[in-house]
Motif scaffolding. Structure first.
Motif, PDB file in Angstrom:
ATOM      1  N   ASP A   1     -18.354  15.383 -11.745  1.00  0.00           N
ATOM      2  CA  ASP A   1     -18.468  14.237 -10.843  1.00  0.00           C
ATOM      3  C   ASP A   1     -19.711  13.439 -11.230  1.00  0.00           C
ATOM      4  OD1 ASP A   1     -18.878  12.448  -8.771  1.00  0.00           O
ATOM      5  OD2 ASP A   1     -18.319  13.868  -7.198  1.00  0.00           O
ATOM      6  N   LEU A   2     -19.519  12.263 -11.836  1.00  0.00           N
ATOM      7  CA  LEU A   2     -20.654  11.455 -12.278  1.00  0.00           C
ATOM      8  C   LEU A   2     -21.540  11.049 -11.108  1.00  0.00           C
ATOM      9  CD1 LEU A   2     -22.237   9.886 -14.396  1.00  0.00           C
ATOM     10  CD2 LEU A   2     -20.582   8.021 -14.158  1.00  0.00           C
ATOM     11  N   ASP A   3     -20.925  10.665  -9.989  1.00  0.00           N
ATOM     12  CA  ASP A   3     -21.720  10.266  -8.829  1.00  0.00           C
ATOM     13  C   ASP A   3     -22.603  11.408  -8.341  1.00  0.00           C
ATOM     14  OD1 ASP A   3     -20.758   7.678  -8.773  1.00  0.00           O
ATOM     15  OD2 ASP A   3     -19.100   8.160  -7.429  1.00  0.00           O
ATOM     16  N   ASN A   4     -22.075  12.631  -8.394  1.00  0.00           N
ATOM     17  CA  ASN A   4     -22.876  13.788  -8.009  1.00  0.00           C
ATOM     18  C   ASN A   4     -24.068  13.947  -8.948  1.00  0.00           C
ATOM     19  OD1 ASN A   4     -23.274  16.398  -6.489  1.00  0.00           O
ATOM     20  ND2 ASN A   4     -23.030  17.191  -8.561  1.00  0.00           N
TER      21      ASN A   4
ATOM     22  N   GLU B   1     -17.788  22.853  -4.560  1.00  0.00           N
ATOM     23  CA  GLU B   1     -18.729  22.633  -5.642  1.00  0.00           C
ATOM     24  C   GLU B   1     -18.064  21.760  -6.711  1.00  0.00           C
ATOM     25  OE1 GLU B   1     -21.827  23.936  -6.014  1.00  0.00           O
ATOM     26  OE2 GLU B   1     -21.877  25.201  -4.242  1.00  0.00           O
ATOM     27  N   SER B   2     -18.879  21.067  -7.486  1.00  0.00           N
ATOM     28  CA  SER B   2     -18.342  20.349  -8.648  1.00  0.00           C
ATOM     29  C   SER B   2     -19.056  20.845  -9.897  1.00  0.00           C
ATOM     30  CB  SER B   2     -18.543  18.836  -8.485  1.00  0.00           C
ATOM     31  OG  SER B   2     -19.914  18.511  -8.433  1.00  0.00           O
TER      32      SER B   2
ATOM     33  N   GLU C   1     -27.544  17.978 -12.459  1.00  0.00           N
ATOM     34  CA  GLU C   1     -26.506  18.023 -11.465  1.00  0.00           C
ATOM     35  C   GLU C   1     -26.338  19.392 -10.914  1.00  0.00           C
ATOM     36  OE1 GLU C   1     -25.481  16.416 -14.445  1.00  0.00           O
ATOM     37  OE2 GLU C   1     -25.357  18.247 -15.502  1.00  0.00           O
ATOM     38  N   GLY C   2     -25.119  19.650 -10.545  1.00  0.00           N
ATOM     39  CA  GLY C   2     -24.873  20.929  -9.939  1.00  0.00           C
ATOM     40  C   GLY C   2     -24.965  20.735  -8.468  1.00  0.00           C
ATOM     41  N   THR C   3     -24.525  21.701  -7.761  1.00  0.00           N
ATOM     42  CA  THR C   3     -24.524  21.583  -6.328  1.00  0.00           C
ATOM     43  C   THR C   3     -25.445  22.627  -5.750  1.00  0.00           C
ATOM     44  OG1 THR C   3     -22.458  22.752  -6.518  1.00  0.00           O
ATOM     45  CG2 THR C   3     -22.358  20.453  -6.108  1.00  0.00           C
ATOM     46  N   GLY C   4     -25.206  23.871  -6.012  1.00  0.00           N
ATOM     47  CA  GLY C   4     -26.128  24.911  -5.571  1.00  0.00           C
ATOM     48  C   GLY C   4     -26.626  24.650  -4.170  1.00  0.00           C
ATOM     49  N   ASP C   5     -27.942  24.675  -4.014  1.00  0.00           N
ATOM     50  CA  ASP C   5     -28.493  24.465  -2.682  1.00  0.00           C
ATOM     51  C   ASP C   5     -28.882  23.021  -2.459  1.00  0.00           C
ATOM     52  OD1 ASP C   5     -30.651  24.186  -4.241  1.00  0.00           O
ATOM     53  OD2 ASP C   5     -31.730  25.924  -3.499  1.00  0.00           O
ATOM     54  N   GLY C   6     -28.572  22.185  -3.443  1.00  0.00           N
ATOM     55  CA  GLY C   6     -28.818  20.758  -3.277  1.00  0.00           C
ATOM     56  C   GLY C   6     -30.250  20.340  -3.505  1.00  0.00           C
ATOM     57  N   THR C   7     -31.115  21.271  -3.849  1.00  0.00           N
ATOM     58  CA  THR C   7     -32.520  20.919  -4.010  1.00  0.00           C
ATOM     59  C   THR C   7     -32.972  21.018  -5.438  1.00  0.00           C
ATOM     60  OG1 THR C   7     -33.210  23.197  -3.604  1.00  0.00           O
ATOM     61  CG2 THR C   7     -33.056  21.742  -1.701  1.00  0.00           C
TER      62      THR C   7
END
Length: 220
Positions: free
Chosen positions: A80-83, A125-126, A210-216
């Protein structure tokens, strides 16, 4: 890994825990995690081509490269490029770069969403986790905000250890395509000028990416 303990595994693989001060228990856990994740990746194989993105911030090895980049840690990418753009440098986006990879079918990559069987959009997740590897830089360009886009391809090692790229890998020709990002990237008029200088991000290692993980964090 995606919950925030990625730094232990990647610190072990990279031999560098950055700003962290691991305990003896962390070192043991990092080695154990690295072995387990490697074992899982060895059993994975993508069934279809994927276009993946990874945001990096200045900090280690991007700089003015036009040839190849290598990371000894696990690498988190997003489809996801936006992510990925969510992990650009919060103050100065020009201190970031977005890596674009066309991952061929049959590649070693762990689809976190599929592996964890997440079917709730709230927790989806993406993220795709790739093993440590080296990439050829095919081209780079800049968007209207000065963010560098790097188009890369995986490098394969032949029997003699010489690196070769799959398909048409005209590495060393930065600026010849627009990195296929979102159509806003422009041809790079000055290869090696500006851009981020760090490959330590992407979901996972506490920097950007990127990545999603914990968002931090973002960045393996």
């Amino acid at each position: 890994y995606v919950s925030g303990q990625h730094w232990m595994a990647n610190g072990h693989l990279r031999g560098d825990f950055a700003h962290r001060n691991p305990t003896d228990a962390d070192l043991v856990q990092g080695e154990r995690m690295a072995k387990h994740i490697s074992a899982v990746l060895d059993r994975t194989e993508t069934t279809a081509p994927k276009k993946l993105y990874r945001t990096v911030r200045e900090g280690t090895s991007l700089g003015d490269i036009v040839g190849s980049i290598e990371d000894k840690g696990f690498l988190s990418f997003s489809d996801d490029l936006d992510n990925s753009k969510n992990f650009l440098h919060p103050v100065d986006p020009k201190r970031s770069a977005i890596i674009e990879l066309d991952l061929p079918a049959g590649s070693k990559a762990l689809d976190v969403n599929a592996w964890a069987e997440i079917d709730d959009d709230e927790y989806a997740e993406s993220e795709f986790i790739l093993p440590p590897q080296k990439f050829a830089v095919l081209s780079h360009s800049f968007d209207e905000n000065g963010v560098r886009y790097l188009k890369v391809a995986q490098l394969d090692e032949d029997e003699n250890g010489a690196a070769s790229t799959p398909g048409d890998t005209d590495a060393g020709a930065p600026g010849d395509i627009d990195a296929g990002a979102d159509g806003s990237a422009t041809e790079d008029p000055a290869p090696g000028a500006g851009g981020a200088d760090g490959l330590d991000s992407g979901p996972g290692d506490g920097d950007a990416g990127e990545g999603t993980g914990d968002g931090t964090d973002g960045g393996v």
